[in-house]
Design a protein around this motif. Structure first.
Motif, PDB file in Angstrom:
ATOM      1  N   GLN A  74     -12.091  -5.133   1.611  1.00 29.78           N
ATOM      2  CA  GLN A  74     -11.623  -6.111   0.620  1.00 29.78           C
ATOM      3  C   GLN A  74     -12.193  -5.778  -0.748  1.00 29.78           C
ATOM      4  OE1 GLN A  74     -11.065  -9.911   2.208  1.00 29.78           O
ATOM      5  NE2 GLN A  74     -11.509 -10.975   0.321  1.00 29.78           N
ATOM      6  N   ARG A  75     -11.307  -5.634  -1.728  1.00 34.17           N
ATOM      7  CA  ARG A  75     -11.688  -5.251  -3.085  1.00 34.17           C
ATOM      8  C   ARG A  75     -10.922  -6.088  -4.106  1.00 34.17           C
ATOM      9  NH1 ARG A  75     -14.901  -2.492  -0.769  1.00 34.17           N
ATOM     10  NH2 ARG A  75     -15.302  -0.270  -0.853  1.00 34.17           N
ATOM     11  N   TRP A  76     -11.476  -6.142  -5.312  1.00 36.82           N
ATOM     12  CA  TRP A  76     -10.811  -6.836  -6.415  1.00 36.82           C
ATOM     13  C   TRP A  76     -11.251  -6.205  -7.732  1.00 36.82           C
ATOM     14  CZ3 TRP A  76     -13.524  -9.356 -10.272  1.00 36.82           C
ATOM     15  CH2 TRP A  76     -14.891  -9.496 -10.046  1.00 36.82           C
ATOM     16  N   GLU A  77     -10.425  -6.436  -8.760  1.00 35.18           N
ATOM     17  CA  GLU A  77     -10.764  -5.970 -10.099  1.00 35.18           C
ATOM     18  C   GLU A  77      -9.909  -6.715 -11.104  1.00 35.18           C
ATOM     19  OE1 GLU A  77     -11.103  -1.838 -12.716  1.00 35.18           O
ATOM     20  OE2 GLU A  77     -10.508  -1.736 -10.618  1.00 35.18           O
ATOM     21  N   VAL A  78     -10.500  -6.987 -12.258  1.00 35.22           N
ATOM     22  CA  VAL A  78      -9.773  -7.603 -13.362  1.00 35.22           C
ATOM     23  C   VAL A  78      -9.949  -6.703 -14.565  1.00 35.22           C
ATOM     24  CG1 VAL A  78      -9.664  -9.576 -14.925  1.00 35.22           C
ATOM     25  CG2 VAL A  78     -10.060  -9.944 -12.488  1.00 35.22           C
ATOM     26  N   THR A  79      -8.825  -6.312 -15.174  1.00 32.04           N
ATOM     27  CA  THR A  79      -8.860  -5.539 -16.414  1.00 32.04           C
ATOM     28  C   THR A  79      -8.178  -6.376 -17.495  1.00 32.04           C
ATOM     29  OG1 THR A  79      -6.728  -4.450 -16.060  1.00 32.04           O
ATOM     30  CG2 THR A  79      -8.683  -3.384 -15.095  1.00 32.04           C
ATOM     31  N   TYR A  84      -6.143  -7.067  -9.863  1.00 29.38           N
ATOM     32  CA  TYR A  84      -5.863  -6.208  -8.716  1.00 29.38           C
ATOM     33  C   TYR A  84      -6.639  -6.714  -7.506  1.00 29.38           C
ATOM     34  CZ  TYR A  84      -4.632  -2.915 -12.442  1.00 29.38           C
ATOM     35  OH  TYR A  84      -4.093  -2.319 -13.543  1.00 29.38           O
ATOM     36  N   THR A  85      -5.986  -6.757  -6.346  1.00 28.11           N
ATOM     37  CA  THR A  85      -6.689  -7.072  -5.102  1.00 28.11           C
ATOM     38  C   THR A  85      -6.179  -6.166  -3.990  1.00 28.11           C
ATOM     39  OG1 THR A  85      -5.127  -8.786  -4.399  1.00 28.11           O
ATOM     40  CG2 THR A  85      -7.046  -9.510  -5.664  1.00 28.11           C
ATOM     41  N   ARG A  86      -7.065  -5.915  -3.044  1.00 29.53           N
ATOM     42  CA  ARG A  86      -6.702  -5.215  -1.809  1.00 29.53           C
ATOM     43  C   ARG A  86      -7.417  -5.933  -0.684  1.00 29.53           C
ATOM     44  NH1 ARG A  86      -8.976   0.565  -0.495  1.00 29.53           N
ATOM     45  NH2 ARG A  86     -10.694  -0.747   0.184  1.00 29.53           N
ATOM     46  N   LYS A  87      -6.665  -6.295   0.349  1.00 31.80           N
ATOM     47  CA  LYS A  87      -7.229  -7.033   1.467  1.00 31.80           C
ATOM     48  C   LYS A  87      -6.765  -6.428   2.774  1.00 31.80           C
ATOM     49  CE  LYS A  87      -7.394 -11.356  -0.938  1.00 31.80           C
ATOM     50  NZ  LYS A  87      -7.149 -12.754  -0.957  1.00 31.80           N
ATOM     51  N   GLY A  88      -7.544  -6.702   3.815  1.00 35.35           N
ATOM     52  CA  GLY A  88      -7.146  -6.317   5.155  1.00 35.35           C
ATOM     53  C   GLY A  88      -7.743  -5.005   5.597  1.00 35.35           C
ATOM     54  N   VAL A 121     -11.495 -17.409  -6.320  1.00 32.83           N
ATOM     55  CA  VAL A 121     -10.695 -17.571  -7.529  1.00 32.83           C
ATOM     56  C   VAL A 121      -9.249 -17.355  -7.129  1.00 32.83           C
ATOM     57  CG1 VAL A 121     -10.171 -16.656  -9.825  1.00 32.83           C
ATOM     58  CG2 VAL A 121     -12.543 -16.792  -9.051  1.00 32.83           C
ATOM     59  N   LYS A 122      -8.393 -18.323  -7.456  1.00 29.17           N
ATOM     60  CA  LYS A 122      -6.969 -18.225  -7.139  1.00 29.17           C
ATOM     61  C   LYS A 122      -6.194 -18.083  -8.437  1.00 29.17           C
ATOM     62  CE  LYS A 122      -3.906 -21.537  -5.717  1.00 29.17           C
ATOM     63  NZ  LYS A 122      -3.440 -22.633  -4.874  1.00 29.17           N
ATOM     64  N   VAL A 123      -5.421 -16.999  -8.517  1.00 32.29           N
ATOM     65  CA  VAL A 123      -4.624 -16.697  -9.703  1.00 32.29           C
ATOM     66  C   VAL A 123      -3.158 -16.931  -9.343  1.00 32.29           C
ATOM     67  CG1 VAL A 123      -4.007 -14.917 -11.374  1.00 32.29           C
ATOM     68  CG2 VAL A 123      -6.321 -14.976 -10.425  1.00 32.29           C
ATOM     69  N   THR A 124      -2.583 -17.991  -9.897  1.00 38.98           N
ATOM     70  CA  THR A 124      -1.182 -18.309  -9.636  1.00 38.98           C
ATOM     71  C   THR A 124      -0.328 -17.567 -10.650  1.00 38.98           C
ATOM     72  OG1 THR A 124      -1.836 -20.491  -8.871  1.00 38.98           O
ATOM     73  CG2 THR A 124       0.489 -20.171  -9.340  1.00 38.98           C
ATOM     74  N   THR A 125       0.697 -16.899 -10.136  1.00 41.62           N
ATOM     75  CA  THR A 125       1.570 -16.097 -10.993  1.00 41.62           C
ATOM     76  C   THR A 125       3.016 -16.555 -10.859  1.00 41.62           C
ATOM     77  OG1 THR A 125       2.022 -14.475  -9.275  1.00 41.62           O
ATOM     78  CG2 THR A 125       0.085 -14.087 -10.662  1.00 41.62           C
ATOM     79  N   ALA A 126       3.836 -16.025 -11.733  1.00 49.01           N
ATOM     80  CA  ALA A 126       5.273 -16.269 -11.659  1.00 49.01           C
ATOM     81  C   ALA A 126       5.863 -15.250 -10.686  1.00 49.01           C
ATOM     82  CB  ALA A 126       5.895 -16.135 -13.037  1.00 49.01           C
ATOM     83  N   SER A 127       5.490 -15.383  -9.423  1.00 49.93           N
ATOM     84  CA  SER A 127       5.918 -14.441  -8.397  1.00 49.93           C
ATOM     85  C   SER A 127       6.309 -15.188  -7.137  1.00 49.93           C
ATOM     86  CB  SER A 127       4.771 -13.475  -8.081  1.00 49.93           C
ATOM     87  OG  SER A 127       5.037 -12.750  -6.904  1.00 49.93           O
ATOM     88  N   ALA A 128       7.334 -14.710  -6.481  1.00 50.24           N
ATOM     89  CA  ALA A 128       7.742 -15.309  -5.211  1.00 50.24           C
ATOM     90  C   ALA A 128       6.728 -15.027  -4.111  1.00 50.24           C
ATOM     91  CB  ALA A 128       9.111 -14.761  -4.801  1.00 50.24           C
ATOM     92  N   SER A 129       5.862 -14.053  -4.316  1.00 47.27           N
ATOM     93  CA  SER A 129       4.838 -13.720  -3.323  1.00 47.27           C
ATOM     94  C   SER A 129       3.666 -14.688  -3.320  1.00 47.27           C
ATOM     95  CB  SER A 129       4.310 -12.305  -3.573  1.00 47.27           C
ATOM     96  OG  SER A 129       5.336 -11.376  -3.387  1.00 47.27           O
ATOM     97  N   ILE A 132      -2.555 -14.907  -6.066  1.00 46.79           N
ATOM     98  CA  ILE A 132      -3.498 -13.867  -5.676  1.00 46.79           C
ATOM     99  C   ILE A 132      -4.853 -14.530  -5.528  1.00 46.79           C
ATOM    100  CG2 ILE A 132      -4.725 -11.812  -6.448  1.00 46.79           C
ATOM    101  CD1 ILE A 132      -2.230 -10.893  -7.838  1.00 46.79           C
ATOM    102  N   ALA A 133      -5.494 -14.309  -4.402  1.00 50.30           N
ATOM    103  CA  ALA A 133      -6.810 -14.894  -4.165  1.00 50.30           C
ATOM    104  C   ALA A 133      -7.869 -13.809  -4.185  1.00 50.30           C
ATOM    105  CB  ALA A 133      -6.833 -15.622  -2.827  1.00 50.30           C
ATOM    106  N   ILE A 134      -8.898 -14.042  -4.988  1.00 52.56           N
ATOM    107  CA  ILE A 134     -10.082 -13.188  -4.981  1.00 52.56           C
ATOM    108  C   ILE A 134     -11.136 -14.021  -4.269  1.00 52.56           C
ATOM    109  CG2 ILE A 134     -11.764 -11.927  -6.352  1.00 52.56           C
ATOM    110  CD1 ILE A 134      -9.676 -11.922  -8.638  1.00 52.56           C
ATOM    111  N   GLU A 135     -11.433 -13.630  -3.047  1.00 51.53           N
ATOM    112  CA  GLU A 135     -12.268 -14.452  -2.178  1.00 51.53           C
ATOM    113  C   GLU A 135     -13.707 -13.965  -2.140  1.00 51.53           C
ATOM    114  OE1 GLU A 135     -10.171 -13.972   1.479  1.00 51.53           O
ATOM    115  OE2 GLU A 135      -8.704 -15.503   0.979  1.00 51.53           O
ATOM    116  N   ALA A 136     -14.592 -14.897  -1.804  1.00 48.69           N
ATOM    117  CA  ALA A 136     -15.987 -14.609  -1.480  1.00 48.69           C
ATOM    118  C   ALA A 136     -16.757 -13.975  -2.634  1.00 48.69           C
ATOM    119  CB  ALA A 136     -16.068 -13.736  -0.229  1.00 48.69           C
TER     120      ALA A 136
END
Length: 161
Positions: A74-79, A84-88, A121-129, A132-136
């Protein structure tokens, strides 16, 4: 052109203890219900004994193995341009949200997270998906990140639609 690369930041190391505790609590409940059903509602054939024992072993092993694997992947980054997140670890999910698409930024701390000093941190976007959650994350880091994301999105042109 930007190349897709793994986000740089790992979650807080205390996440392993938090996830392990959550899974142990769930395992105790699941195994307890299975054992109660086995004990009270069957004639206890040998194969059912084996099945309940296998369930118990599986639940408790995964309570310790799963969180450690999640922590590795599990990774995250903010530029200035995106989140950006990667999970699983079995099925990996990569999410990228441009700053111009961010609508809201929230932080969340459950009771068990508070014990470990963590927050999401939960980032709500204008996306049907969905969001994005940045957890822990460390609770202070999560608050700072939410403030930073808010400042960046306010300065980013666009209407997040």
């Amino acid at each position: 052109m930007t190349t897709l690369r793994p986000p740089r930041n790992q979650v807080d190391p205390r996440a392993v203890a938090w996830w392990t505790t959550e899974r142990l609590i769930l395992s105790v409940i699941v195994v307890g219900v299975a054992f109660a059903a086995y004990w009270f509602f069957t004639d206890r054939p040998w194969w059912l004994t084996l099945l309940v024992a296998a369930l118990a072993v599986f639940c408790f092993v995964m309570s310790f193995v799963g969180p450690r694997m999640l922590y590795r992947f599990q990774r995250w980054e903010v530029t200035e341009e995106a989140v950006y997140t990667r999970k699983g670890w079995f099925e990996q999910t990569w999410r990228v949200a441009p700053m111009s698409r961010i609508q809201t930024v929230d932080t969340k701390r459950g009771p068990l997270q508070r014990v470990f000093g963590l927050a999401d941190v939960k980032v709500t976007t204008a996306s049907a998906s969905g969001a994005i959650a940045i957890e822990a994350l460390d609770a202070d880091l999560a608050a700072d990140l939410a403030a930073r994301l808010t400042a960046i999105t306010q300065a980013t042109p666009g209407d997040a639609t």
